[in-house]
Design a protein around this motif. Structure first.
Motif, PDB file in Angstrom:
ATOM      1  N   TRP A  33     -48.204-129.934  44.936  1.00  0.00           N
ATOM      2  CA  TRP A  33     -46.810-129.557  45.177  1.00  0.00           C
ATOM      3  C   TRP A  33     -46.668-128.763  46.465  1.00  0.00           C
ATOM      4  CZ3 TRP A  33     -42.529-131.400  43.198  1.00  0.00           C
ATOM      5  CH2 TRP A  33     -41.329-130.733  43.424  1.00  0.00           C
ATOM      6  N   ALA A  34     -47.725-128.080  46.875  1.00  0.00           N
ATOM      7  CA  ALA A  34     -47.687-127.280  48.104  1.00  0.00           C
ATOM      8  C   ALA A  34     -47.674-128.161  49.361  1.00  0.00           C
ATOM      9  CB  ALA A  34     -48.881-126.322  48.147  1.00  0.00           C
ATOM     10  N   VAL A  35     -48.042-129.426  49.256  1.00  0.00           N
ATOM     11  CA  VAL A  35     -48.053-130.346  50.402  1.00  0.00           C
ATOM     12  C   VAL A  35     -46.661-130.973  50.511  1.00  0.00           C
ATOM     13  CG1 VAL A  35     -49.102-132.422  51.383  1.00  0.00           C
ATOM     14  CG2 VAL A  35     -50.506-130.801  50.073  1.00  0.00           C
ATOM     15  N   PRO A  36     -45.943-130.768  51.639  1.00  0.00           N
ATOM     16  CA  PRO A  36     -44.558-131.257  51.759  1.00  0.00           C
ATOM     17  C   PRO A  36     -44.392-132.767  51.524  1.00  0.00           C
ATOM     18  CG  PRO A  36     -45.065-129.752  53.547  1.00  0.00           C
ATOM     19  CD  PRO A  36     -46.350-130.001  52.808  1.00  0.00           C
ATOM     20  N   GLU A  37     -45.330-133.571  52.019  1.00  0.00           N
ATOM     21  CA  GLU A  37     -45.204-135.017  51.844  1.00  0.00           C
ATOM     22  C   GLU A  37     -45.290-135.398  50.372  1.00  0.00           C
ATOM     23  OE1 GLU A  37     -47.350-133.584  53.990  1.00  0.00           O
ATOM     24  OE2 GLU A  37     -46.440-134.107  55.908  1.00  0.00           O
ATOM     25  N   VAL A  38     -46.216-134.761  49.643  1.00  0.00           N
ATOM     26  CA  VAL A  38     -46.356-135.036  48.211  1.00  0.00           C
ATOM     27  C   VAL A  38     -45.102-134.582  47.471  1.00  0.00           C
ATOM     28  CG1 VAL A  38     -47.688-134.464  46.126  1.00  0.00           C
ATOM     29  CG2 VAL A  38     -48.870-134.922  48.292  1.00  0.00           C
ATOM     30  N   ARG A  39     -44.595-133.423  47.825  1.00  0.00           N
ATOM     31  CA  ARG A  39     -43.394-132.898  47.185  1.00  0.00           C
ATOM     32  C   ARG A  39     -42.217-133.848  47.392  1.00  0.00           C
ATOM     33  NH1 ARG A  39     -43.819-127.863  48.802  1.00  0.00           N
ATOM     34  NH2 ARG A  39     -42.708-128.171  50.735  1.00  0.00           N
ATOM     35  N   VAL A  41     -42.315-137.148  47.939  1.00  0.00           N
ATOM     36  CA  VAL A  41     -42.520-138.360  47.140  1.00  0.00           C
ATOM     37  C   VAL A  41     -42.238-138.075  45.669  1.00  0.00           C
ATOM     38  CG1 VAL A  41     -44.267-139.985  46.318  1.00  0.00           C
ATOM     39  CG2 VAL A  41     -44.126-139.442  48.744  1.00  0.00           C
ATOM     40  N   LEU A  42     -42.678-136.924  45.178  1.00  0.00           N
ATOM     41  CA  LEU A  42     -42.415-136.581  43.782  1.00  0.00           C
ATOM     42  C   LEU A  42     -40.921-136.403  43.526  1.00  0.00           C
ATOM     43  CD1 LEU A  42     -45.363-134.135  43.040  1.00  0.00           C
ATOM     44  CD2 LEU A  42     -45.016-136.428  42.112  1.00  0.00           C
ATOM     45  N   ARG A  43     -40.220-135.765  44.461  1.00  0.00           N
ATOM     46  CA  ARG A  43     -38.769-135.615  44.292  1.00  0.00           C
ATOM     47  C   ARG A  43     -38.081-136.973  44.262  1.00  0.00           C
ATOM     48  NH1 ARG A  43     -37.840-130.641  48.357  1.00  0.00           N
ATOM     49  NH2 ARG A  43     -38.269-128.977  46.886  1.00  0.00           N
ATOM     50  N   ASP A  44     -38.530-137.885  45.138  1.00  0.00           N
ATOM     51  CA  ASP A  44     -37.937-139.222  45.154  1.00  0.00           C
ATOM     52  C   ASP A  44     -38.174-139.962  43.844  1.00  0.00           C
ATOM     53  OD1 ASP A  44     -36.916-138.915  47.674  1.00  0.00           O
ATOM     54  OD2 ASP A  44     -38.553-139.972  48.685  1.00  0.00           O
ATOM     55  N   SER A  45     -39.289-139.697  43.189  1.00  0.00           N
ATOM     56  CA  SER A  45     -39.581-140.415  41.953  1.00  0.00           C
ATOM     57  C   SER A  45     -38.862-139.820  40.745  1.00  0.00           C
ATOM     58  CB  SER A  45     -41.089-140.454  41.701  1.00  0.00           C
ATOM     59  OG  SER A  45     -41.581-139.160  41.461  1.00  0.00           O
ATOM     60  N   PHE A  46     -38.425-138.552  40.833  1.00  0.00           N
ATOM     61  CA  PHE A  46     -37.767-137.913  39.699  1.00  0.00           C
ATOM     62  C   PHE A  46     -36.258-137.743  39.868  1.00  0.00           C
ATOM     63  CE2 PHE A  46     -42.104-136.047  39.293  1.00  0.00           C
ATOM     64  CZ  PHE A  46     -42.438-136.727  38.139  1.00  0.00           C
ATOM     65  N   THR A  47     -35.770-137.825  41.093  1.00  0.00           N
ATOM     66  CA  THR A  47     -34.347-137.606  41.337  1.00  0.00           C
ATOM     67  C   THR A  47     -33.802-138.745  42.186  1.00  0.00           C
ATOM     68  OG1 THR A  47     -34.783-136.310  43.328  1.00  0.00           O
ATOM     69  CG2 THR A  47     -34.534-135.094  41.277  1.00  0.00           C
ATOM     70  N   GLU A  48     -32.509-138.971  42.074  1.00  0.00           N
ATOM     71  CA  GLU A  48     -31.857-139.988  42.894  1.00  0.00           C
ATOM     72  C   GLU A  48     -31.310-139.305  44.136  1.00  0.00           C
ATOM     73  OE1 GLU A  48     -28.219-143.191  42.632  1.00  0.00           O
ATOM     74  OE2 GLU A  48     -29.047-142.354  40.809  1.00  0.00           O
ATOM     75  N   ARG A  49     -31.886-139.645  45.286  1.00  0.00           N
ATOM     76  CA  ARG A  49     -31.419-139.080  46.546  1.00  0.00           C
ATOM     77  C   ARG A  49     -30.836-140.211  47.380  1.00  0.00           C
ATOM     78  NH1 ARG A  49     -35.885-135.011  48.890  1.00  0.00           N
ATOM     79  NH2 ARG A  49     -36.774-136.953  49.596  1.00  0.00           N
ATOM     80  N   GLN A  50     -29.628-140.000  47.867  1.00  0.00           N
ATOM     81  CA  GLN A  50     -28.962-141.028  48.663  1.00  0.00           C
ATOM     82  C   GLN A  50     -29.638-141.145  50.020  1.00  0.00           C
ATOM     83  OE1 GLN A  50     -24.823-140.363  49.286  1.00  0.00           O
ATOM     84  NE2 GLN A  50     -24.521-142.258  50.374  1.00  0.00           N
ATOM     85  N   GLN A  51     -29.904-142.373  50.418  1.00  0.00           N
ATOM     86  CA  GLN A  51     -30.487-142.625  51.727  1.00  0.00           C
ATOM     87  C   GLN A  51     -29.382-142.593  52.780  1.00  0.00           C
ATOM     88  OE1 GLN A  51     -33.798-143.034  52.331  1.00  0.00           O
ATOM     89  NE2 GLN A  51     -34.090-142.574  50.177  1.00  0.00           N
ATOM     90  N   SER A  52     -29.714-142.119  53.953  1.00  0.00           N
ATOM     91  CA  SER A  52     -28.758-142.100  55.055  1.00  0.00           C
ATOM     92  C   SER A  52     -28.565-143.519  55.589  1.00  0.00           C
ATOM     93  CB  SER A  52     -29.272-141.205  56.183  1.00  0.00           C
ATOM     94  OG  SER A  52     -29.410-139.891  55.738  1.00  0.00           O
ATOM     95  N   TYR A  53     -27.338-143.836  55.952  1.00  0.00           N
ATOM     96  CA  TYR A  53     -27.063-145.126  56.570  1.00  0.00           C
ATOM     97  C   TYR A  53     -25.765-145.018  57.360  1.00  0.00           C
ATOM     98  CZ  TYR A  53     -23.629-146.000  52.867  1.00  0.00           C
ATOM     99  OH  TYR A  53     -22.562-145.907  52.018  1.00  0.00           O
ATOM    100  N   ILE A  54     -25.548-146.001  58.223  1.00  0.00           N
ATOM    101  CA  ILE A  54     -24.326-146.057  59.033  1.00  0.00           C
ATOM    102  C   ILE A  54     -23.534-147.277  58.583  1.00  0.00           C
ATOM    103  CG2 ILE A  54     -23.365-146.286  61.341  1.00  0.00           C
ATOM    104  CD1 ILE A  54     -25.952-144.987  62.372  1.00  0.00           C
ATOM    105  N   GLU A  55     -22.309-147.040  58.193  1.00  0.00           N
ATOM    106  CA  GLU A  55     -21.395-148.115  57.801  1.00  0.00           C
ATOM    107  C   GLU A  55     -20.680-148.579  59.073  1.00  0.00           C
ATOM    108  OE1 GLU A  55     -17.409-148.468  54.979  1.00  0.00           O
ATOM    109  OE2 GLU A  55     -18.621-146.651  54.947  1.00  0.00           O
ATOM    110  N   VAL A  56     -20.685-149.865  59.301  1.00  0.00           N
ATOM    111  CA  VAL A  56     -19.995-150.418  60.470  1.00  0.00           C
ATOM    112  C   VAL A  56     -19.204-151.642  60.027  1.00  0.00           C
ATOM    113  CG1 VAL A  56     -22.005-151.795  61.198  1.00  0.00           C
ATOM    114  CG2 VAL A  56     -20.254-151.226  62.864  1.00  0.00           C
TER     115      VAL A  56
END
Length: 148
Positions: A33-39, A41-56
């Motif tokens: 959990w102390a490693v930011p990259e692992v944290r 990935v774990l957050r992505d697997s347990f929570t729904e986070r909206q990906q950034s995108y540009i609507e055109v």
């Protein structure tokens, strides 16, 4: 005398083995959990986070202003940052030959609707243009509209 027995031996060792395993798993989990990259990935697997995108999208149909084809666009950035983004428009004839292309840079803000008109001057005049295509280099979005 009482019939009470004290358990030594195998049962205590078994319990101690489980306790060591649980402490080891918790320790490794805390270290991971102390490693930011692992944290992340774990957050992505347990929570729904909206990906950034540009609507055109096309604000309205492209039109001609004299010899220039005007491509009216609307952009909305969905995300956390905003920034400067290239927007490319091109015109093709019926055979797929590129007649005109232009790239403009648009500055976006999260959630704000940005309007931009891209003007193209086609080789051979306006009667040859069949297709308008708009892309955001580096992004998967692509708009295409036939003018005929």
């Amino acid at each position: 005398m009482s019939g009470r027995r004290y358990v030594d031996g195998p049962a205590v060792r078994h319990l101690f083995g489980w306790l060591v395993a649980v402490v080891a798993v918790l320790g490794l989990s805390g270290a991971a959990w102390a490693v930011p990259e692992v944290r992340s990935v774990l957050r992505d697997s347990f929570t729904e986070r909206q990906q950034s995108y540009i609507e055109v999208y096309f604000a309205k149909d492209p039109w001609y202003d004299g010899d220039e084809l005007v491509v009216p666009l609307e952009l909305v950035e969905h995300g956390e940052s905003g920034g400067r983004h290239p927007v490319q428009a091109l015109a093709e004839d019926t055979a797929g030959k590129r007649l005109a292309a232009r790239t403009v840079t648009v500055t976006t803000k999260p959630g704000a609707q940005i309007s931009v008109d891209i003007r193209l001057r086609a080789k051979g005049g306006r009667s040859n243009v069949d297709l308008v295509e708009v892309t955001l280099p580096g992004h998967p979005q692509r708009l295409r509209m036939h003018l005929r």
